[in-house]
Structure formats: structure tokens, C-alpha cells
Design a protein around this motif. Structure first.
Motif, PDB file in Angstrom:
ATOM      1  N   VAL A  75      41.916  16.306 -16.827  1.00 21.55           N
ATOM      2  CA  VAL A  75      42.708  16.851 -17.930  1.00 21.55           C
ATOM      3  C   VAL A  75      43.082  18.306 -17.688  1.00 21.55           C
ATOM      4  O   VAL A  75      42.263  19.100 -17.224  1.00 21.55           O
ATOM      5  CB  VAL A  75      41.908  16.744 -19.255  1.00 21.55           C
ATOM      6  CG1 VAL A  75      42.737  17.218 -20.437  1.00 21.55           C
ATOM      7  CG2 VAL A  75      41.408  15.319 -19.480  1.00 21.55           C
ATOM      8  N   ASP A  76      44.321  18.651 -18.028  1.00 19.31           N
ATOM      9  CA  ASP A  76      44.792  20.035 -18.013  1.00 19.31           C
ATOM     10  C   ASP A  76      44.430  20.638 -19.361  1.00 19.31           C
ATOM     11  O   ASP A  76      44.955  20.224 -20.390  1.00 19.31           O
ATOM     12  CB  ASP A  76      46.307  20.048 -17.802  1.00 19.31           C
ATOM     13  CG  ASP A  76      46.914  21.438 -17.837  1.00 19.31           C
ATOM     14  OD1 ASP A  76      46.250  22.397 -18.308  1.00 19.31           O
ATOM     15  OD2 ASP A  76      48.066  21.572 -17.409  1.00 19.31           O
ATOM     16  N   GLN A  77      43.519  21.633 -19.359  1.00 17.19           N
ATOM     17  CA  GLN A  77      43.054  22.181 -20.636  1.00 17.19           C
ATOM     18  C   GLN A  77      44.075  23.100 -21.297  1.00 17.19           C
ATOM     19  O   GLN A  77      43.929  23.441 -22.461  1.00 17.19           O
ATOM     20  CB  GLN A  77      41.704  22.870 -20.497  1.00 17.19           C
ATOM     21  CG  GLN A  77      41.706  24.189 -19.802  1.00 17.19           C
ATOM     22  CD  GLN A  77      40.290  24.719 -19.613  1.00 17.19           C
ATOM     23  OE1 GLN A  77      39.363  23.971 -19.297  1.00 17.19           O
ATOM     24  NE2 GLN A  77      40.117  25.996 -19.800  1.00 17.19           N
ATOM     25  N   THR A  78      45.131  23.457 -20.602  1.00 17.14           N
ATOM     26  CA  THR A  78      46.188  24.260 -21.217  1.00 17.14           C
ATOM     27  C   THR A  78      47.089  23.394 -22.092  1.00 17.14           C
ATOM     28  O   THR A  78      47.367  23.727 -23.237  1.00 17.14           O
ATOM     29  CB  THR A  78      47.035  24.972 -20.137  1.00 17.14           C
ATOM     30  OG1 THR A  78      46.165  25.762 -19.334  1.00 17.14           O
ATOM     31  CG2 THR A  78      48.093  25.853 -20.765  1.00 17.14           C
ATOM     32  N   SER A  79      47.510  22.264 -21.543  1.00 15.87           N
ATOM     33  CA  SER A  79      48.430  21.390 -22.273  1.00 15.87           C
ATOM     34  C   SER A  79      47.733  20.254 -23.013  1.00 15.87           C
ATOM     35  O   SER A  79      48.305  19.678 -23.928  1.00 15.87           O
ATOM     36  CB  SER A  79      49.445  20.782 -21.293  1.00 15.87           C
ATOM     37  OG  SER A  79      48.788  19.885 -20.403  1.00 15.87           O
ATOM     38  N   GLY A  80      46.518  19.909 -22.592  1.00 15.00           N
ATOM     39  CA  GLY A  80      45.831  18.763 -23.172  1.00 15.00           C
ATOM     40  C   GLY A  80      46.265  17.442 -22.561  1.00 15.00           C
ATOM     41  O   GLY A  80      45.853  16.372 -23.002  1.00 15.00           O
ATOM     42  N   MET A  81      47.080  17.507 -21.533  1.00 12.84           N
ATOM     43  CA  MET A  81      47.604  16.305 -20.903  1.00 12.84           C
ATOM     44  C   MET A  81      46.631  15.738 -19.877  1.00 12.84           C
ATOM     45  O   MET A  81      46.056  16.486 -19.082  1.00 12.84           O
ATOM     46  CB  MET A  81      48.929  16.612 -20.206  1.00 12.84           C
ATOM     47  CG  MET A  81      49.552  15.398 -19.529  1.00 12.84           C
ATOM     48  SD  MET A  81      51.001  15.795 -18.531  1.00 12.84           S
ATOM     49  CE  MET A  81      52.106  16.407 -19.775  1.00 12.84           C
ATOM     50  N   ASN A 110      39.748  16.432 -26.693  1.00 14.39           N
ATOM     51  CA  ASN A 110      38.657  17.158 -26.047  1.00 14.39           C
ATOM     52  C   ASN A 110      39.105  18.491 -25.460  1.00 14.39           C
ATOM     53  O   ASN A 110      38.278  19.361 -25.203  1.00 14.39           O
ATOM     54  CB  ASN A 110      37.969  16.278 -25.010  1.00 14.39           C
ATOM     55  CG  ASN A 110      37.054  15.293 -25.696  1.00 14.39           C
ATOM     56  OD1 ASN A 110      36.076  15.689 -26.305  1.00 14.39           O
ATOM     57  ND2 ASN A 110      37.409  14.014 -25.646  1.00 14.39           N
ATOM     58  N   THR A 111      40.400  18.662 -25.302  1.00 16.10           N
ATOM     59  CA  THR A 111      40.926  19.972 -24.918  1.00 16.10           C
ATOM     60  C   THR A 111      40.587  20.985 -26.005  1.00 16.10           C
ATOM     61  O   THR A 111      40.199  22.121 -25.715  1.00 16.10           O
ATOM     62  CB  THR A 111      42.451  19.890 -24.691  1.00 16.10           C
ATOM     63  OG1 THR A 111      42.691  18.990 -23.615  1.00 16.10           O
ATOM     64  CG2 THR A 111      43.028  21.247 -24.350  1.00 16.10           C
ATOM     65  N   ASP A 112      40.685  20.564 -27.258  1.00 14.24           N
ATOM     66  CA  ASP A 112      40.315  21.444 -28.372  1.00 14.24           C
ATOM     67  C   ASP A 112      38.835  21.803 -28.326  1.00 14.24           C
ATOM     68  O   ASP A 112      38.451  22.925 -28.650  1.00 14.24           O
ATOM     69  CB  ASP A 112      40.651  20.794 -29.716  1.00 14.24           C
ATOM     70  CG  ASP A 112      42.148  20.659 -29.942  1.00 14.24           C
ATOM     71  OD1 ASP A 112      42.918  21.448 -29.346  1.00 14.24           O
ATOM     72  OD2 ASP A 112      42.552  19.770 -30.720  1.00 14.24           O
ATOM     73  N   VAL A 113      37.996  20.850 -27.919  1.00 16.24           N
ATOM     74  CA  VAL A 113      36.558  21.105 -27.799  1.00 16.24           C
ATOM     75  C   VAL A 113      36.306  22.182 -26.740  1.00 16.24           C
ATOM     76  O   VAL A 113      35.542  23.126 -26.969  1.00 16.24           O
ATOM     77  CB  VAL A 113      35.788  19.806 -27.443  1.00 16.24           C
ATOM     78  CG1 VAL A 113      34.337  20.094 -27.114  1.00 16.24           C
ATOM     79  CG2 VAL A 113      35.906  18.786 -28.566  1.00 16.24           C
TER      80      VAL A 113
END
Length: 123
Positions: free
Chosen positions: A23-29, A49-52
Motif C-alpha cells: 500500500v502507498d500510505q500517501t494515497s491509500g492505494m 489502514n492508511t489512516d491508521v
């Protein structure tokens, strides 16, 4: 992206693995996924989970904690969700996400294997 496919395949070989994503934590993709299914939409899980990850990093910054996150563990009734931020220069800003069946998984071994996979990923 062959390296990503190999990493996801290796991640799914961990005992109890149900689904995995890079996962790319910048975009959430989700850049790639393996496993999952009807009851586990890895694209939705990646975004959530990017938000986490962002929240944890923000909390660490507010607390002036200068350490890096090894992994983040979320324990549900029947599953473990492991989030492993990549630390290599080329993997910065990405994380491995792994969902394990709690009945079949050995959490300590899964964390160890995920760490090894993370070390081999060079995006």
C-alpha cells in the motif's frame, strides 16, 4: 513490479494468511494485492489502514518519539491485521498489510517472516 508480486506471493505463504497488500500510505492505494475475497476487500482495507498508519505517525511526532515503527498490530476476534512500513529508501511511504486467520497463524512467526520479506523488497 515483479518484485512486488514475489513479495505478495511470499507473504501469502505465511501460515494463516488470508490476504495481503502493498500500500502507498500517501494515497491509500493498494499497489498490489493477493488473497482477500468476498469478506475481505483489500482495496478498502488498504485505504482504511492508511489512516491508521498516518494517525500513529502523527501521534509519535506529537510525543517526540524519534523511533521507527516496526509494525502495527490490530487484533480482532478471529483475525490479526499486521501493518509493516517499508524502511528501504525505495520503499519509503509504502507498507505491507497482512491479514491472518487467528486460529491458524503463529503471530510471532508471521511478524518474523513479514520482516524478512520487507527487507527483500526493493521497489
Amino acid at each position: 513490479m515483479a518484485e512486488m508480486d514475489v513479495a505478495l506471493k511470499d507473504t501469502m505463504q505465511i501460515e494463516g494468511a488470508v490476504g495481503a497488500a502493498l500500500v502507498d500510505q500517501t494515497s491509500g492505494m493498494a499497489l498490489g494485492t493477493a488473497g482477500g475475497g468476498k469478506h475481505l476487500d483489500l482495496t478498502v482495507a488498504a485505504a482504511g489502514n492508511t489512516d491508521v498508519v498516518r494517525a500513529k505517525l502523527r501521534a509519535m511526532e506529537m510525543l517526540s518519539i524519534a523511533e521507527k515503527v516496526d509494525d502495527i498490530l490490530i487484533t480482532l476476534e478471529t483475525q490479526y491485521h499486521l501493518i509493516r512500513p517499508l524502511t528501504s529508501r525505495s520503499g519509503k511511504g509504502l507498507f505491507l498489510y497482512l491479514v491472518l486467520d487467528k486460529e491458524r497463524a503463529n503471530l510471532a512467526m508471521a511478524r518474523h517472516r513479514l520482516r524478512d520479506i520487507e527487507r527483500r523488497v526493493d521497489m
